[in-house]
Write an enzyme that holds these catalytic residues in place. Structure first.
Site, PDB file in Angstrom:
ATOM      1  NE  ARG A 165      -3.669  -2.082   1.957  1.00 51.85           N
ATOM      2  CZ  ARG A 165      -4.076  -2.929   3.356  1.00 51.85           C
ATOM      3  NH1 ARG A 165      -2.950  -3.012   3.515  1.00 51.85           N
ATOM      4  NH2 ARG A 165      -4.335  -3.956   2.963  1.00 51.85           N
ATOM      5  CE  LYS A 204      -1.343  13.177 -14.860  1.00 50.56           C
ATOM      6  NZ  LYS A 204      -1.551  13.832 -16.178  1.00 50.56           N
ATOM      7  CD  GLU A 212       6.456  16.935 -23.226  1.00 51.83           C
ATOM      8  OE1 GLU A 212       6.072  18.182 -22.525  1.00 51.83           O
ATOM      9  OE2 GLU A 212       5.536  15.900 -23.389  1.00 51.83           O
ATOM     10  CE  LYS A 214       4.555  17.510 -14.078  1.00 54.71           C
ATOM     11  NZ  LYS A 214       4.959  16.136 -15.257  1.00 54.71           N
ATOM     12  CD  GLU A 245      -4.289  16.019 -16.356  1.00 53.84           C
ATOM     13  OE1 GLU A 245      -3.352  15.780 -16.022  1.00 53.84           O
ATOM     14  OE2 GLU A 245      -4.878  16.452 -17.571  1.00 53.84           O
ATOM     15  NE  ARG A 290      -0.165  16.740 -13.071  1.00 56.24           N
ATOM     16  CZ  ARG A 290       0.821  15.757 -13.096  1.00 56.24           C
ATOM     17  NH1 ARG A 290       0.731  15.805 -10.981  1.00 56.24           N
ATOM     18  NH2 ARG A 290       1.983  15.198 -13.268  1.00 56.24           N
ATOM     19  CG  ASN A 346      -2.728  16.993 -21.243  1.00 60.38           C
ATOM     20  OD1 ASN A 346      -1.183  16.623 -20.939  1.00 60.38           O
ATOM     21  ND2 ASN A 346      -3.341  17.065 -20.308  1.00 60.38           N
ATOM     22  CG  HIS A 394       0.795  16.008 -24.589  1.00 59.25           C
ATOM     23  ND1 HIS A 394       1.689  17.819 -24.966  1.00 59.25           N
ATOM     24  CD2 HIS A 394       1.348  15.705 -24.204  1.00 59.25           C
ATOM     25  CE1 HIS A 394       2.719  17.696 -23.884  1.00 59.25           C
ATOM     26  NE2 HIS A 394       2.927  16.052 -23.672  1.00 59.25           N
ATOM     27  CG  HIS A 453      -1.935  12.037 -26.472  1.00 56.34           C
ATOM     28  ND1 HIS A 453      -2.200  12.379 -25.610  1.00 56.34           N
ATOM     29  CD2 HIS A 453      -0.739  11.840 -26.086  1.00 56.34           C
ATOM     30  CE1 HIS A 453      -1.290  12.416 -24.531  1.00 56.34           C
ATOM     31  NE2 HIS A 453      -0.768  12.488 -24.710  1.00 56.34           N
ATOM     32  CG  HIS A 474       5.401  11.841 -25.500  1.00 55.39           C
ATOM     33  ND1 HIS A 474       4.117  11.042 -26.424  1.00 55.39           N
ATOM     34  CD2 HIS A 474       5.549  12.367 -24.784  1.00 55.39           C
ATOM     35  CE1 HIS A 474       2.689  12.821 -25.304  1.00 55.39           C
ATOM     36  NE2 HIS A 474       4.329  13.180 -24.585  1.00 55.39           N
TER      37      HIS A 474
HETATM   38  N1  LIG Z   1       3.910  10.719 -14.928  1.00 54.54           N
HETATM   39  C1  LIG Z   1       4.310  11.053 -16.185  1.00 54.54           C
HETATM   40  O1  LIG Z   1       3.840  11.986 -15.979  1.00 54.54           O
HETATM   41  C2  LIG Z   1       4.789  11.244 -18.069  1.00 54.54           C
HETATM   42  C3  LIG Z   1       5.260  12.299 -18.052  1.00 54.54           C
HETATM   43  C4  LIG Z   1       5.581  12.058 -19.807  1.00 54.54           C
HETATM   44  C5  LIG Z   1       5.768  10.850 -20.000  1.00 54.54           C
HETATM   45  N2  LIG Z   1       6.065   9.575 -19.316  1.00 54.54           N
HETATM   46  C6  LIG Z   1       6.473   8.511 -19.421  1.00 54.54           C
HETATM   47  O2  LIG Z   1       7.629   8.678 -20.012  1.00 54.54           O
HETATM   48  C7  LIG Z   1       7.821   6.705 -21.092  1.00 54.54           C
HETATM   49  C8  LIG Z   1       8.828   7.822 -21.788  1.00 54.54           C
HETATM   50  O3  LIG Z   1      10.182   8.338 -21.131  1.00 54.54           O
HETATM   51  P1  LIG Z   1      11.660   8.355 -21.835  1.00 54.54           P
HETATM   52  O4  LIG Z   1      11.303   9.295 -23.371  1.00 54.54           O
HETATM   53  O5  LIG Z   1      11.798   8.680 -21.244  1.00 54.54           O
HETATM   54  O6  LIG Z   1      11.611   6.927 -22.547  1.00 54.54           O
HETATM   55  P2  LIG Z   1      12.842   5.955 -21.899  1.00 54.54           P
HETATM   56  O7  LIG Z   1      12.127   5.312 -20.497  1.00 54.54           O
HETATM   57  O8  LIG Z   1      11.570   4.636 -22.896  1.00 54.54           O
HETATM   58  O9  LIG Z   1      13.981   5.693 -22.155  1.00 54.54           O
HETATM   59  C9  LIG Z   1      14.434   6.361 -23.747  1.00 54.54           C
HETATM   60  C10 LIG Z   1      16.103   5.558 -24.158  1.00 54.54           C
HETATM   61  O10 LIG Z   1      17.394   6.316 -23.750  1.00 54.54           O
HETATM   62  C11 LIG Z   1      17.426   5.040 -22.952  1.00 54.54           C
HETATM   63  N3  LIG Z   1      18.226   5.641 -21.772  1.00 54.54           N
HETATM   64  C12 LIG Z   1      17.743   6.015 -20.614  1.00 54.54           C
HETATM   65  N4  LIG Z   1      18.299   6.908 -20.129  1.00 54.54           N
HETATM   66  C13 LIG Z   1      19.630   7.435 -20.920  1.00 54.54           C
HETATM   67  C14 LIG Z   1      20.865   8.001 -20.387  1.00 54.54           C
HETATM   68  N5  LIG Z   1      21.741   8.720 -19.570  1.00 54.54           N
HETATM   69  N6  LIG Z   1      21.923   7.237 -21.602  1.00 54.54           N
HETATM   70  C15 LIG Z   1      21.683   6.556 -22.312  1.00 54.54           C
HETATM   71  N7  LIG Z   1      20.625   5.675 -22.523  1.00 54.54           N
HETATM   72  C16 LIG Z   1      19.719   6.121 -21.890  1.00 54.54           C
HETATM   73  C17 LIG Z   1      16.231   3.821 -22.702  1.00 54.54           C
HETATM   74  O11 LIG Z   1      17.407   2.990 -22.051  1.00 54.54           O
HETATM   75  C18 LIG Z   1      15.762   4.016 -23.669  1.00 54.54           C
HETATM   76  O12 LIG Z   1      16.518   3.057 -24.300  1.00 54.54           O
HETATM   77  C19 LIG Z   1       6.636   6.886 -21.512  1.00 54.54           C
HETATM   78  O13 LIG Z   1       6.501   5.878 -21.008  1.00 54.54           O
HETATM   79  C20 LIG Z   1       5.497   8.469 -20.912  1.00 54.54           C
HETATM   80  O14 LIG Z   1       4.106   7.781 -21.141  1.00 54.54           O
HETATM   81  C21 LIG Z   1       5.338  10.021 -17.793  1.00 54.54           C
END
Ligand SMILES: NC(=O)c1ccc[n+]([C@@H]2O[C@H](COP(=O)([O-])OP(=O)(O)OC[C@H]3O[C@@H](n4cnc5c(N)ncnc54)[C@H](O)[C@@H]3O)[C@@H](O)[C@H]2O)c1
Length: 359
Positions: free
Chosen positions: A121, A143, A185, A226, A236, A240, A244, A247, A251, A264
């Site tokens: 939990r 999130k 972003e 942020k 949100e 918040r 978006n 977005h 999307h 993305h």
């Molecule tokens: N929680 C939120 O508020 C929120 C907001 C935006 C996006 N997201 C989520 O984030 C995700 C995308 O995240 P992302 O763009 O970081 O992608 P990711 O986590 O897939 O990372 C991208 C790639 O970079 C590699 N990598 C990471 N750090 C590295 C480094 N320092 N050196 C070399 N390689 C490295 C990873 O292994 C991966 O292959 C999605 O699932 C999306 O839904 C969440």
């Protein structure tokens, strides 16, 4: 050390930004009053690069550390993989006081956060984001989620970390395409909240792809914006939603081009240019579109809408979460640094998209 505070009453926390902070993760986690065992959740790519440094730091600070490795990729942000992390925690007899430390990009952060929110939990959670996107966006605000075959982020929880540790040095090993995707972003924060920040990005565009002072400043400012927005509207229910910006179009572009065609952040970049064009059409900001497009161009990022028919676009946006009674909700710009929410009828959108949406 640069520090940004996320103010959420007793769940407030600091985002600490500093070159080399990976070596301090142990003592800084201990300074939160946490002790005992720690679970470091990472993937093979990031684990190979930075796992040892963080494990050493945690161990030196007295945490008996277990590394839990999830395969690299969005497709592993699933309930099934989360289940394996739960198995490892149960097997390792992790207790309610044992922190989970997420070391990786948004995929690792979102999934480890979801596990931290639900295991026993809720156990303490620490974010060590390693992509630009995760440093400026996903690690801040609480999130957490995993994907379902029917859609992204359908299973999750709002669950704030106890701390976020950002080491800009790790960006040196990040693929340049990922870096650019994160910059989308960063630009968004300027558009929605801070004209001066947008001007800073315009002036320093040529330095933002290097791990210098400019990108550190951009990370700090992005986190601060942020943090301010999340501090006022954690769940949100109102404000918040401005995060978006770009977005809704983004999307739809991701879904219609087939996931994986655009990162993305690339889809968001195009979506921001489209949202700015729509803003101008509906009496909003006239200069925003050209300024956003010029900045994206300077940074080598995409900005032109792909050739997708208006009906397909509208169909995809209808499926998004931001629809009420036939009108699609957009965040539009009134001037650089200020946005407003507007529900736009499908007829208006059809006209905008058929005319090329600024293409
Ligand atoms: N929680 C939120 O508020 C929120 C907001 C935006 C996006 N997201 C989520 O984030 C995700 C995308 O995240 P992302 O763009 O970081 O992608 P990711 O986590 O897939 O990372 C991208 C790639 O970079 C590699 N990598 C990471 N750090 C590295 C480094 N320092 N050196 C070399 N390689 C490295 C990873 O292994 C991966 O292959 C999605 O699932 C999306 O839904 C969440």
């Amino acid at each position: 050390m640069r520090t940004v505070r996320v103010e959420l009453g007793e769940r407030s926390y600091d985002i600490s930004i500093e070159r080399g902070i990976l070596k301090e993760v142990g003592p800084m986690t201990a300074a939160l009053g946490l002790k005992g065992r720690a679970a470091l959740v990472t993937n093979p790519t990031v684990g190979a690069l930075y796992g040892d440094v963080v494990v050493k730091s945690l161990e030196a600070a007295g945490f008996k550390t277990v590394v839990i490795t999830v395969p690299d990729g969005e497709e592993y942000k699933s309930l099934e993989e989360a289940g394996k992390v739960f198995d490892a925690l149960i097997e390792g007899r992790f207790e309610r006081s044992s922190p989970i430390v997420a070391l990786g990009g948004g995929v690792i952060g979102d999934m480890a956060g979801f596990v931290a929110a639900t295991y026993l939990r809720g156990v303490p959670f620490v974010q060590v984001p390693t992509t630009l996107l995760s440093q400026v966006d996903s690690s801040v605000g609480g999130k957490t989620a995993v994907n379902h075959p029917k859609g992204k982020n359908l299973i999750g929880a709002f669950y704030q970390p106890r701390a976020v540790f950002i080491d800009p040095e790790v960006l040196k090993t990040l693929d340049e395409r990922e870096l650019r995707a994160g910059l989308a972003e960063v630009i968004k924060y300027g558009v929605i909240r801070d004209n001066e920040f947008f001007e800073f990005l315009e002036k320093n565009a040529d330095k933002l792809l290097e791990p210098g002072e400019e990108i550190i400043k951009a990370i700090e400012k992005s986190c601060a914006i942020k943090a301010e927005v999340v501090g006022r509207d954690e769940r949100e229910e109102g404000l918040r939603a401005i995060l978006n910006f770009g977005h809704t179009f983004g999307h739809a572009i991701e879904a219609l081009s087939g996931y994986g065609t655009f990162r993305h952040g690339e889809a968001v970049a195009i979506g921001m240019a489209m949202a700015a064009g729509l803003s101008a059409k509906l009496g909003g900001c006239l200069e925003c579109g050209p300024r956003i497009t010029a900045l994206l161009k300077k940074l080598g990022m995409p900005f032109a809408p792909p050739a997708i028919g208006a009906e397909a676009f509208i169909g995809a946006m209808r499926l998004d979460k931001k629809v009420s009674s036939g009108r699609i909700r957009f965040i539009l710009a009134s001037e650089m640094g200020k946005v407003f929410l507007k529900e736009v009828g499908e007829d208006v959108l059809r006209e905008y998209l058929s005319a090329g949406a600024g293409r």
